[in-house]
Motif scaffolding. Structure first.
Motif, short mmCIF file in Angstrom:
data_model
loop_
_atom_site.label_atom_id
_atom_site.label_comp_id
_atom_site.label_asym_id
_atom_site.label_seq_id
_atom_site.Cartn_x
_atom_site.Cartn_y
_atom_site.Cartn_z
N ARG A 169 71.29 41.26 74.83
CA ARG A 169 71.94 42.35 75.53
C ARG A 169 73.40 41.93 75.80
N PRO A 170 74.39 42.77 75.45
CA PRO A 170 75.80 42.39 75.65
C PRO A 170 76.06 42.04 77.11
N PRO A 171 76.83 40.99 77.36
CA PRO A 171 77.09 40.58 78.74
C PRO A 171 78.13 41.48 79.39
N ILE A 172 78.27 41.30 80.69
CA ILE A 172 79.34 42.00 81.38
C ILE A 172 80.69 41.42 80.92
N MET A 173 81.70 42.28 80.89
CA MET A 173 83.04 41.88 80.44
C MET A 173 82.98 41.20 79.07
N SER A 174 82.24 41.81 78.16
CA SER A 174 82.09 41.22 76.83
C SER A 174 83.41 41.19 76.07
N GLY A 175 84.30 42.15 76.35
CA GLY A 175 85.60 42.14 75.69
C GLY A 175 86.41 40.91 76.02
N TRP A 176 86.39 40.52 77.32
CA TRP A 176 87.12 39.31 77.72
C TRP A 176 86.50 38.07 77.09
N LEU A 177 85.18 38.07 76.97
CA LEU A 177 84.51 36.92 76.34
C LEU A 177 84.93 36.79 74.88
N SER A 178 85.00 37.89 74.16
CA SER A 178 85.42 37.81 72.76
C SER A 178 86.87 37.36 72.64
N VAL A 179 87.72 37.79 73.57
CA VAL A 179 89.12 37.34 73.55
C VAL A 179 89.20 35.83 73.76
N MET A 180 88.44 35.30 74.71
CA MET A 180 88.47 33.86 74.98
C MET A 180 87.88 33.06 73.82
N ILE A 181 86.85 33.60 73.18
CA ILE A 181 86.28 32.91 72.02
C ILE A 181 87.30 32.84 70.88
N GLY A 182 87.97 33.96 70.62
CA GLY A 182 88.97 33.97 69.55
C GLY A 182 90.12 33.02 69.83
N THR A 183 90.61 32.99 71.07
CA THR A 183 91.70 32.07 71.42
C THR A 183 91.24 30.62 71.32
N GLY A 184 90.00 30.34 71.75
CA GLY A 184 89.49 28.97 71.64
C GLY A 184 89.35 28.51 70.21
N VAL A 185 88.88 29.40 69.32
CA VAL A 185 88.78 29.04 67.91
C VAL A 185 90.17 28.81 67.31
N GLN A 186 91.13 29.63 67.70
CA GLN A 186 92.50 29.44 67.22
C GLN A 186 93.04 28.08 67.64
#
Length: 701
Positions: free
Chosen positions: A395-412
């Motif tokens: 089930r998608p978490p709360i504030m999933s958009g912020w989580l995806s942003v942080m994952i992308g920045t961390g991978v970068q």
């Protein structure tokens, strides 16, 4: 008959599924063993030191050829604020202040400002007591010198791209002496009662006995420099190459009998042709270590006379030009400390790998067998453990958009760090290329924006997000915007101190342009391609109504798990963190990028394994809110990094100004946030792969 056939087919199907699970478990174990074997092989094969690839071609000098020393900056570990060399009234006769050497982006950010100096040498020609200039300083100028001497500022000269250094000899347990360098030299020192006793001759003894009457420490100015230039001679070309640049600073109160015309004596040796005679030294006599030091009195209203002199000594050396940086890079600390750190971290990884292998092979196999048994289903027994939350685990978490942003920045950031370590291990970021490391770090982060945007968009679409443009803009703006805003505030503080470390407006505009016109478009392009791909599919369906999470036992409490999960990743790297902090804040060379690369691999492995173990325990407790906890579990190691950096500053650094403390906290906050994004993203991705794998290995009715 159909029922008998069905019952005969079920055991066969169960046996096939059991063999499939066994093959899956065996494959997981073999992959874990293979990864461990590769890590051990890398420990044995990868060089522990980043070897040196010269950044410039060697320069051949003929005997008698003129050499000009350059100056880079004045630095202090107590203030962390670099200044231009000529911010103090040093000798500048014959120096064009408008002529400054071109700098790269990394050098500007470090606060380097390279100018020429009046110090000139002739290749292979020894000179004693050469007069540089004669100065009479006002009370304000003396106070400026005294303040920087008390704050332990050091001057950094350059000759043939080699920094000047003071020699330090270390004796190990076996009695062997090792020669190391301390870059730069102090512009003066504070004479206390203890330091003034027994260090000078009879004259200094009389001087120290008089100084005991005054409780205030005295400030001595190093106005005489003894340069030692090491050179290696090529017998084929009859040319000489500079392989070492050493200095010994001395404080001497020069005296002379007759009146001396110092304008005519500039650049001449004392006593040359019967002119410029000094009592303290001459062309045939070096300055004695027992001479009375030159003491500065900041309370004196009359002018203070200072005569600047220097010696030049050329010594042949067996050191070749290709290895001339070895003494600069050689640390007094034994490499065994680094190997001990690596082995200690590797033992942590082995322990966690064994724990995960036990979970994968034993616990999960039992779970698979129990969940797949038909008699359990037919008897109507209730499901327990992690299978019970299969309808809510994705089930998608709360504030999933912020989580995806942080994952992308961390991978970068992670990809940028890996490429940076690879380039450094191959020697492309050698200390001969000043500022190359910081410049490469900035460029790699900017051009890896496409990777960050692609990763962020993939997870954003997986979370059922549809505003990919907003997601890409937040990925491009959030972390760089935070860093740029904090950096701008810190830069204002440095401007207030009139330090050369303040980044000019032109450079700030260049950084802003790199962010807005290169990094941001690359992030948007990566997001576009990432969002166009098919979304990541889940192995099980998500229920429409969320399941209630039962009361959790204390050992799977969220904050406790997060705090415990950050200990092991930080414990695997904290020894190397000490050396990195010393390199940054004590202005030491760090070139053990082979060690650092191995530590980075161990850190990422530890983050992945700790997150997987704690996530498995959480799912077994029927708590399916694992998304954010997986990210924070590995990322919590950054909290320990920040706390350790504060402890390091308290024990190793003596900040002389409040601005220095604020700069330290600000820069370490940027480092800790970057560390949080890297470790959190890697731990989350590893945990996500693990959860998808275990739920795809069971049959859900």
């Amino acid at each position: 008959q159909d029922m008998r056939g069905t019952r005969m087919a079920e055991p066969a199907r169960d046996g096939g599924e059991r063999r499939k699970r066994e093959r899956t478990s065996t494959r997981i174990l073999s992959q874990t063993a293979s990864f461990s074997f590769l890590l051990v092989a890398s420990l044995l094969v990868v060089g522990c030191d980043g070897f040196y690839l010269p950044g410039v071609a060697p320069t051949d000098y003929m005997p008698g050829e003129k050499l000009n020393a350059k100056v880079e900056a004045l630095t202090s570990t107590r203030t962390q604020l670099p200044y231009e060399y000529y911010v103090l009234p040093f000798c500048r006769n014959g120096v064009n202040m408008d002529q400054q050497e071109a700098l790269n982006l990394g050098e500007v950010l470090r606060g380097s400002r390279i100018y020429n100096t009046p110090y000139s040498f002739n290749m292979g020609v020894n000179q004693n007591c050469k007069i540089l200039c004669h100065k009479e300083y006002t009370q304000e100028e003396v106070q400026e010198f005294a303040l920087m001497i008390e704050e332990e500022y050091r001057a950094h000269f350059l000759l043939d791209n080699l920094p000047v250094a003071m020699t330090v000899f270390h004796e190990n347990d076996t009695g062997e002496t090792t020669k190391t360098y301390e870059t730069g030299y102090p512009i003066g020192h504070v004479i206390t009662e203890n330091s003034s006793e027994g260090e000078e001759g009879e004259e200094s003894t009389k001087h120290s006995s008089e100084s005991r009457k005054n409780s205030k420490p005295q400030i001595a100015l190093f106005n005489h420099l003894r340069f030692t230039i090491l050179y290696h001679e090529d017998p084929k070309k009859h040319a000489q190459r500079i392989v070492g640049f050493e200095v010994e600073p001395l404080s001497v109160k020069h005296t002379y009998l007759n009146k001396v015309d110092f304008e005519e004596c500039l650049g001449r040796q004392s006593g040359e042709n019967g002119l410029c005679n000094l009592n303290t030294c001459s062309a045939k006599k070096q300055v004695s270590l027992n001479e009375q030091p030159l003491i500065l009195d900041p309370t004196r209203k009359r002018r203070t006379e200072v005569l600047w002199t220097y010696d030049v000594i050329f010594q042949p050396s067996k050191i070749k030009w290709s290895t001339r940086w070895d003494t600069y890079l050689q640390s007094a600390d034994d490499a065994q400390v680094h190997w001990f750190s690596i082995l200690n971290s590797f033992m942590i990884v082995l322990f966690l790998s064994g724990l995960i292998a036990m979970i994968m092979i034993r616990t999960l196999r039992k779970d698979f067998d129990r969940y797949q048994r038909k008699d359990v289903i037919e008897e109507g027994q209730e499901e327990t453990g992690w299978k019970l939350v299969h309808g809510d685990v994705f089930r998608p978490p709360i504030m999933s958009g912020w989580l995806s942003v942080m994952i992308g920045t961390g991978v970068q950031l992670s990809v940028s760090a890996c490429f940076l370590m690879i380039f450094a291990c191959f020697g492309f970021l050698s200390p001969a290329n000043r500022g190359a490391l910081m410049q490469a770090m900035l460029f790699l982060f900017v051009f890896m924006g496409m990777v960050g945007g692609y990763t962020s968009a993939r997870f954003f679409r997986m979370f059922k997000g549809n505003r990919w443009k907003s997601n890409s803009l937040w990925t491009a703006m959030l972390f760089p915007g935070f860093v740029f805003a904090l950096f701008f505030v810190l830069n204002l503080m440095i401007w207030g101190q009139k330090s050369s470390g303040a980044v000019p407006f032109g450079t700030l505009f260049a950084l802003l342009s790199m962010w807005l016109f290169i990094s941001t478009p690359l992030v948007i392009v990566g997001s576009y391609f990432g969002f166009r791909k098919q979304p990541i599919e889940f192995p099980v369906r998500t229920n429409q109504i969320p399941r209630q999470v039962p009361i959790q036992p204390w050992f799977v409490n969220g904050p406790l798990n997060i705090l415990v999960g950050g200990v092991l990743p930080f414990g695997a790297v904290f020894v190397e963190v000490f050396y990195v902090l010393s390199s940054i804040w004590l202005h030491q060379f760090y070139y053990l990028f082979g060690f650092l690369f191995l530590v980075l691999l161990i850190l990422l492995m530890t983050c992945a394994e700790v997150t997987i173990v704690l996530c498995y325990f959480q799912l077994c407790s029927e708590n399916y809110h694992w998304w954010w906890r997986a990210y924070f579990t590995a990322g919590c190691s950054s909290l320990y990094l920040f706390l350790y950096s504060m402890y390091y500053a308290y024990t190793k650094l003596q900040m002389a100004r409040a601005v220095a403390g604020l700069l330290y906290v600000g820069y370490m906050l940027i480092v800790s946030v970057s560390f949080f994004l890297i470790t959190g993203s890697f731990g989350f991705i590893a945990c996500f792969i693990f959860v998808r794998h275990i739920y795809s290995s069971i049959k859900i009715d």
